[in-house]
Design an enzyme around this catalytic site. Structure first.
Site, PDB file in Angstrom:
ATOM      1  N   ILE A 151     -65.511  -6.408  49.621  1.00 27.25           N
ATOM      2  CA  ILE A 151     -65.513  -6.193  48.171  1.00 27.25           C
ATOM      3  C   ILE A 151     -64.232  -6.676  47.507  1.00 27.25           C
ATOM      4  O   ILE A 151     -64.113  -6.632  46.279  1.00 27.25           O
ATOM      5  CB  ILE A 151     -65.712  -4.697  47.838  1.00 27.25           C
ATOM      6  CG1 ILE A 151     -64.650  -3.839  48.530  1.00 27.25           C
ATOM      7  CG2 ILE A 151     -67.107  -4.253  48.241  1.00 27.25           C
ATOM      8  CD1 ILE A 151     -64.724  -2.372  48.175  1.00 27.25           C
ATOM      9  N   GLY A 152     -63.285  -7.158  48.287  1.00 26.39           N
ATOM     10  CA  GLY A 152     -62.049  -7.646  47.696  1.00 26.39           C
ATOM     11  C   GLY A 152     -61.184  -8.330  48.727  1.00 26.39           C
ATOM     12  O   GLY A 152     -61.304  -8.092  49.935  1.00 26.39           O
ATOM     13  N   GLY A 154     -56.991 -10.117  48.952  1.00 28.50           N
ATOM     14  CA  GLY A 154     -55.739 -10.506  48.334  1.00 28.50           C
ATOM     15  C   GLY A 154     -54.978 -11.468  49.210  1.00 28.50           C
ATOM     16  O   GLY A 154     -55.555 -12.118  50.092  1.00 28.50           O
ATOM     17  N   ASN A 156     -52.666 -10.610  51.327  1.00 28.84           N
ATOM     18  CA  ASN A 156     -52.242 -10.035  52.604  1.00 28.84           C
ATOM     19  C   ASN A 156     -53.227  -9.022  53.177  1.00 28.84           C
ATOM     20  O   ASN A 156     -52.891  -8.294  54.116  1.00 28.84           O
ATOM     21  CB  ASN A 156     -50.871  -9.364  52.456  1.00 28.84           C
ATOM     22  CG  ASN A 156     -50.874  -8.275  51.403  1.00 28.84           C
ATOM     23  OD1 ASN A 156     -51.912  -7.967  50.819  1.00 28.84           O
ATOM     24  ND2 ASN A 156     -49.721  -7.687  51.158  1.00 28.84           N
ATOM     25  N   ALA A 158     -57.772  -7.690  53.292  1.00 22.77           N
ATOM     26  CA  ALA A 158     -59.173  -7.744  52.860  1.00 22.77           C
ATOM     27  C   ALA A 158     -59.679  -6.320  52.746  1.00 22.77           C
ATOM     28  O   ALA A 158     -59.283  -5.435  53.518  1.00 22.77           O
ATOM     29  CB  ALA A 158     -60.015  -8.534  53.857  1.00 22.77           C
ATOM     30  N   ASP A 349     -45.331  -5.388  41.216  1.00 22.07           N
ATOM     31  CA  ASP A 349     -46.410  -6.374  41.340  1.00 22.07           C
ATOM     32  C   ASP A 349     -47.595  -5.979  40.467  1.00 22.07           C
ATOM     33  O   ASP A 349     -48.754  -6.127  40.871  1.00 22.07           O
ATOM     34  CB  ASP A 349     -46.840  -6.509  42.803  1.00 22.07           C
ATOM     35  CG  ASP A 349     -47.699  -7.752  43.041  1.00 22.07           C
ATOM     36  OD1 ASP A 349     -47.634  -8.687  42.216  1.00 22.07           O
ATOM     37  OD2 ASP A 349     -48.443  -7.782  44.036  1.00 22.07           O
TER      38      ASP A 349
END
Length: 569
Positions: A151-152, A154, A156, A158, A349
């Site tokens: 579902i996502g 980035g 660094n 998953a 961030d």
């Protein structure tokens, strides 16, 4: 020191002298002064601090009585002996000024007492943060979970949806698909389909371990920042020490629960499995046993969290929030940032991809700050990072890096202050929330290192003026002129729920706001009796719990200046 500043200090000191008896008859003062000099047989008698005396004059508290007597005697001798009209006029003006100052300070004291009483009341009634997932005692192994689809992803990690029989949701939240039925304004006919929270209430974040090694100690040391939002039960304890897969380790600061900050329910290390879409989505992060060309290690860190319907970026791609919902979304980010700052944590961030989103029963988005991999959360540093060389890591997402961070030059004794850096990023995200491109992404041409405030694009005419003011203030280049996240949040609180108090607010008085606070707190308490769990109720309770007179005064001052400027235009 300017003349105005000198006069103001003189008036403050004069007011103290006035209350010590500057207009009392000289004979009474002389008798009292002589009597105090003769009373040497009372060693326990001391001069008590005066509550009305300004703090900067504490040194003179023990001698003001004698000084007042001497000044009064000299003043009355001049008056009886035929003082000049100028002296009499000065004494008259001095007395009038002291009376006005005394009245203002009395009102400030009453307002401060009101704020303290309201804050104490809501601190007592502060509800324990309710987790969206029911407490569970197991779940420290990857085998305890059923892993669904990805579902996502980035740079660094998953994220996969997950389920476990021991971790059902407390309540079902409104989804992005159901949002259109509630009536939220949208600009696309087919919104994103969120994962089913009923069948997969959890999310498992698998970190990519390329250079940390496969031991639990090495993984914990390399990825400890991910544990900043972890709950006390996230890691097992043995002999009062945290244990990660049988190994002891230390973690950085951990943030206390907050509605706008993610919670990590479990953290553990395990062997990297071949999950769905892994070979297509992140082949280089896999270990060689799963992909011969992979660079990853066999073990990595797994984090278990709540499964949210979408990110803020995904939501803004398909929905346009109304002005009130948009204001509350911006307010939630400021509340989350303020909560982090109060505990000495800087996220470093913040961006719309690192903010998760769900909906309350009324369809209002609830925002949650996530992904703490770049945060500053060391016990010994706080919000100031020594910047002695260019190899010091300043944080992620250079596009939304505050000017004081982006322009810092390394050197001996140099420190980067992050106390207002996250608030600056919230100001930039405000453009996205209200349907405009973020001005600091590459296609707009502005950079945080070099932009001028006059170059910032205007928000749309449909955006409330108070929100436009907050965004402008948050994006000030000079951090000394930029409000804190708490003050900016107070501006939005007053704008959303204190319009009547602001309409009749006197620039020199907070009395109207104190009256409004009493009424507002009563309304919030009555709503709380019914179990208000909506975003609006949470924001109101948080505002009253964090009341501070000086921060409220600053917020009201910003608002009044903004109203005056808008009226002049």
């Amino acid at each position: 020191m300017s003349v105005k500043h000198a006069l103001s200090r003189g008036l403050e000191l004069g007011r103290s002298l006035f209350q010590l008896g500057i207009l009392k008859p000289a004979a009474r003062i002389a008798v009292k002064f002589r009597g105090e000099r003769l009373r040497v047989s009372q060693p326990g008698r001391t001069v008590q601090p005066r509550t009305f005396l300004p703090a900067r004059y504490r040194y003179y508290r023990t001698s003001l009585s004698g000084l007042a007597a001497q000044l009064q005697s000299a003043g009355f001798r001049r008056l009886i002996g035929g003082g000049s009209p100028r002296n009499r006029a000065v004494f008259l003006a001095f007395g009038v000024g002291l009376g006005l100052i005394d009245q203002q300070l009395d009102e400030d004291r009453r307002s401060a007492a009101t704020c303290q009483e309201i804050q104490a009341l809501f601190m007592k009634k502060k509800e324990k943060f309710q987790s969206p997932v029911k407490p569970f005692s197991c779940g420290y192994k990857l085998e305890d979970y059923v892993i669904g689809k990805q579902i996502g992803k980035g740079c660094n990690a998953a994220v996969y949806e997950a389920a476990a029989p021991f971790a059902p949701l407390v309540t079902n939240k409104c989804s992005l698909v159901e949002l259109k039925q509630i009536g939220e304004e949208t600009d696309l006919t087919e919104p994103l389909k969120p994962p089913s929270s009923n069948s997969y209430p959890l999310a498992v974040k698998m970190m990519w371990n390329i250079g940390a090694g496969s031991s639990s100690e090495a993984i914990l040391n390399a990825m400890s920042q991910e544990l900043v939002p972890a709950s006390p039960q996230a890691l097992r304890k043995e002999k009062e020490e945290l244990v990660l897969s049988g190994h002891f380790g230390e973690t950085p600061k951990r943030v206390t629960p907050h509605p706008n900050v993610i919670r990590v329910y479990r953290a553990f290390t395990a062997e990297v499995p071949l999950l769905p879409d892994a070979l297509e989505e992140y082949p280089a992060a896999l270990p060689a046993r799963l992909n011969p060309a992979g660079l990853g290690n066999n073990h990595t860190l797994f984090l278990v969290m709540k499964n949210y319907p979408c990110t803020l970026h995904q939501y803004l791609q398909v929905c346009v929030p109304g002005s009130r919902h948009g204001s509350m979304m911006l307010l939630q980010l400021l509340e989350g940032v303020d909560h982090l700052c109060r505990q000495g944590i800087a996220h470093r961030d913040l961006k719309s991809d690192n903010i998760l989103l769900e909906f309350d029963s009324a369809g209002c988005p609830r925002l949650v700050i996530t992904d703490f991999g770049c945060c500053l959360a060391e016990e010994c540093l706080g919000l100031k990072l020594p910047f002695t060389s260019r190899y010091v890591y300043r944080g992620g997402n250079s596009c939304l890096m505050a000017p004081e961070v982006a322009t810092a030059e390394p050197g001996p004794g140099v420190e980067i202050d992050y106390s207002k850096a996250d608030a600056w990023a919230v100001g930039a995200i405000g453009y996205e929330i209200f349907g405009q491109p973020n001005p600091f992404y590459s296609n707009t041409g502005l950079e945080s290192r070099s932009y001028q405030e006059k170059q910032l694009p205007l928000l749309g005419s449909s955006v409330p003026l108070d929100v436009q003011l907050v965004v402008r203030l948050l994006l000030r280049r000079n951090p000394n002129k930029r409000p804190t996240a708490r003050v900016a949040a107070n501006i939005l609180h007053l704008s959303l729920w204190g319009k009547r108090a602001l309409a009749s607010l006197n620039p020199a008085s907070l009395g109207k706001i104190a009256d409004w606070l009493l009424c507002h707190s009563a309304v919030v308490l009555l709503k709380g009796c019914g179990g208000g769990s909506s975003v609006e109720a949470e924001l109101q309770r948080g505002f009253l719990t964090n009341l501070d007179l000086e921060e409220l005064r600053m917020a009201a001052g910003y608002l009044m200046c903004g109203l005056q400027l808008s009226a002049e235009r």
